[in-house]
Design a protein around this motif. Sequence first.
Motif, short mmCIF file in Angstrom:
data_model
loop_
_atom_site.label_atom_id
_atom_site.label_comp_id
_atom_site.label_asym_id
_atom_site.label_seq_id
_atom_site.Cartn_x
_atom_site.Cartn_y
_atom_site.Cartn_z
N GLN A 52 4.45 13.90 44.71
CA GLN A 52 4.84 13.55 46.08
C GLN A 52 6.35 13.61 46.32
OE1 GLN A 52 2.76 10.01 47.43
NE2 GLN A 52 0.94 11.29 47.47
N ASP A 53 7.04 14.36 45.50
CA ASP A 53 8.49 14.53 45.71
C ASP A 53 8.84 16.01 45.51
OD1 ASP A 53 11.22 14.33 45.95
OD2 ASP A 53 11.44 12.67 44.53
N GLY A 54 8.60 16.79 46.56
CA GLY A 54 8.90 18.23 46.50
C GLY A 54 10.22 18.53 47.18
N VAL A 55 10.90 19.60 46.69
CA VAL A 55 12.15 20.06 47.32
C VAL A 55 12.09 21.59 47.41
CG1 VAL A 55 13.58 18.13 46.56
CG2 VAL A 55 13.36 20.14 45.09
N SER A 56 12.96 22.15 48.22
CA SER A 56 12.94 23.62 48.34
C SER A 56 14.32 24.16 48.72
CB SER A 56 11.93 24.05 49.41
OG SER A 56 12.32 23.56 50.67
N VAL A 57 14.47 25.45 48.46
CA VAL A 57 15.64 26.19 48.95
C VAL A 57 15.08 27.45 49.61
CG1 VAL A 57 16.02 27.27 46.68
CG2 VAL A 57 17.86 27.25 48.34
N ALA A 58 15.56 27.77 50.81
CA ALA A 58 15.01 28.90 51.55
C ALA A 58 16.14 29.77 52.10
CB ALA A 58 14.15 28.39 52.70
N MET A 59 15.85 31.07 52.28
CA MET A 59 16.86 31.98 52.82
C MET A 59 16.20 33.24 53.39
SD MET A 59 20.10 32.50 53.36
CE MET A 59 20.72 31.03 52.56
N VAL A 60 16.75 33.72 54.50
CA VAL A 60 16.36 35.03 55.02
C VAL A 60 17.49 35.99 54.69
CG1 VAL A 60 15.81 36.37 57.11
CG2 VAL A 60 14.98 34.01 56.88
N TYR A 61 17.14 37.22 54.33
CA TYR A 61 18.14 38.21 53.93
C TYR A 61 18.06 39.42 54.86
CZ TYR A 61 18.02 35.43 49.65
OH TYR A 61 18.06 34.39 48.75
N ALA A 62 19.21 40.02 55.11
CA ALA A 62 19.24 41.21 55.96
C ALA A 62 19.92 42.35 55.19
CB ALA A 62 20.01 40.91 57.24
N TYR A 63 19.86 43.54 55.79
CA TYR A 63 20.45 44.73 55.17
C TYR A 63 21.71 45.08 55.95
CZ TYR A 63 20.76 49.56 53.55
OH TYR A 63 21.18 50.74 53.00
N LYS A 64 22.85 45.11 55.27
CA LYS A 64 24.10 45.44 55.96
C LYS A 64 25.03 46.22 55.04
CE LYS A 64 27.42 43.37 59.06
NZ LYS A 64 28.67 42.71 58.69
#
Length: 442
Positions: free
Chosen positions: A388-400
């Motif tokens: 009951q103790d979840g964590v996360s890291v999230a990211m969207v990536y683009a092409y440049k």
Amino acid sequence: MTNISRRDLLKSSAVTAAGATAGFATIASASPSHGHDHKHGHKSSKRVVIVGGGIGGATAAQYLKKMDSDIEVTLIEANQNYHTCFMSNEVIGGVRPIDSIEFNYDKLAEKGVKVIFDSVTDIDPEAQTVTTAGGKKVPYDRAIVSPGIDFKYDDIEGYSKEVSDTSIPHAWKAGPQTALLLKQLQEMKDGGTFVIVTPPNPFRCPPGPYERASLVAAYFKKHKPNSKIVILDPKEKFSKFGLFMDGWKRHYGYGTDKSIITWIGKDKGGAVSKVDVATKTVTAEAGDFKADVLNIIPPQQAGPIAFDTGLVGDLDWCSVDHKTFESTIHKNIHVIGDASIASPMPKSGYSANSQAKVCAAAIASSLNGVPMPDPSWVNTCYSIIAPQDGVSVAMVYAYKDGKIIKVKGSGGLTGAYNKEDRKREELYAHSWFNNITADIFG
Ligand SMILES: Cc1cc2nc3c(=O)[nH]c(=O)nc-3n(C[C@H](O)[C@H](O)[C@H](O)COP(=O)(O)OP(=O)(O)OC[C@H]3O[C@@H](n4cnc5c(N)ncnc54)[C@H](O)[C@@H]3O)c2cc1C
């Protein structure tokens, strides 16, 4: 002949960051030629061979078929069953059975993917053929290589593949070694010491070793309260550092003399150079550490076939064109997943899944003579610090400018502790697992 517009292709393919599984028309039906060579009046060849049916390879197979059912997709995988590494730490922590992370290729075969269980021994970039240990030679127009990782056992004196299979597992490819580590932890006496040796960057699943320590700590707290965990680390910091430290303090007494977990980073001499297999003693800069259960996760590099095919050049990983994932060394061979260099994306299953969709779209576009739009990718890495103790890291990536970049403001890290949020994050982690495995193998 109407040319597909960029917007339509974006809508029609899975190139969008979300990689939505539904609602897109096929690239072939939108293409000018429908795969037929009008000049000669017969069908042009569209054969794609995929080496490795893990996260990247199986996703690519599914999505090539979804984008253009005319593409002949052959998937060559060494094993009949695949165990996901994700959630394998829950298996090791004793909270989930190992068969819940086991998948097979039946559904892919039903969807028209030709699945061959065999080991690829050679890829000939000139003749465009893939050779297997079983003696098959399979021709391709495009190949996708998603072989995952290999281990640099020699970097730790005394360690070897054989030792990892029999007494000191890395359990960094899920399967028999996951079961072995679980068994060793369950058989360990209360009051024993579990030592985890972590690898230097870059490696598969940056938060993985620390999630493993957390879930084993939760198991010890409940079942073997006098036991301890020592993490020996050649790094100064690691993924989600602040979140893990905070969680370890709240759940496992971190920072006190009663702490279940001790983390020894680079500054304190955490780098390990040697193991004595018989006594399960590792030699770190800080001194010798004797374990009751020892888990060595060695330094890593791309899977052997990437080396055998010359896809790595002078590096440990494969350099690729970020728009298409085509190798910068061999034309018409694409490398995805952990084996590719896709920084700033981490080496994660979600990254491999997202890269596979972009790569499938690039190949389907190219085989159908339609332009490939600029892609984007997504990644989220969940970690469970305690039940009951979840964590996360999230990211969207683009092409440049020819590169993958992080989209500013798109992602983020779990905030300060809040009971309800953390419970929800654990639910999200489990629902992510159900969704992504259905996307890959379902
Ligand atoms: C403990 C742990 C926890 C993790 N948790 C997460 C998580 O929560 N979220 C997340 O996104 N990621 C997670 N990961 C990372 C994730 O598992 C990997 O990033 C992902 O599996 C990479 O996919 P891939 O296709 O590159 O390689 P793999 O999935 O390893 O697939 C490679 C496949 O290729 C096959 N193969 C290799 N060589 C050959 C050959 N010569 N011939 C035939 N077949 C071959 C192998 O048998 C294998 O099936 C975790 C990893 C670990 C170790």
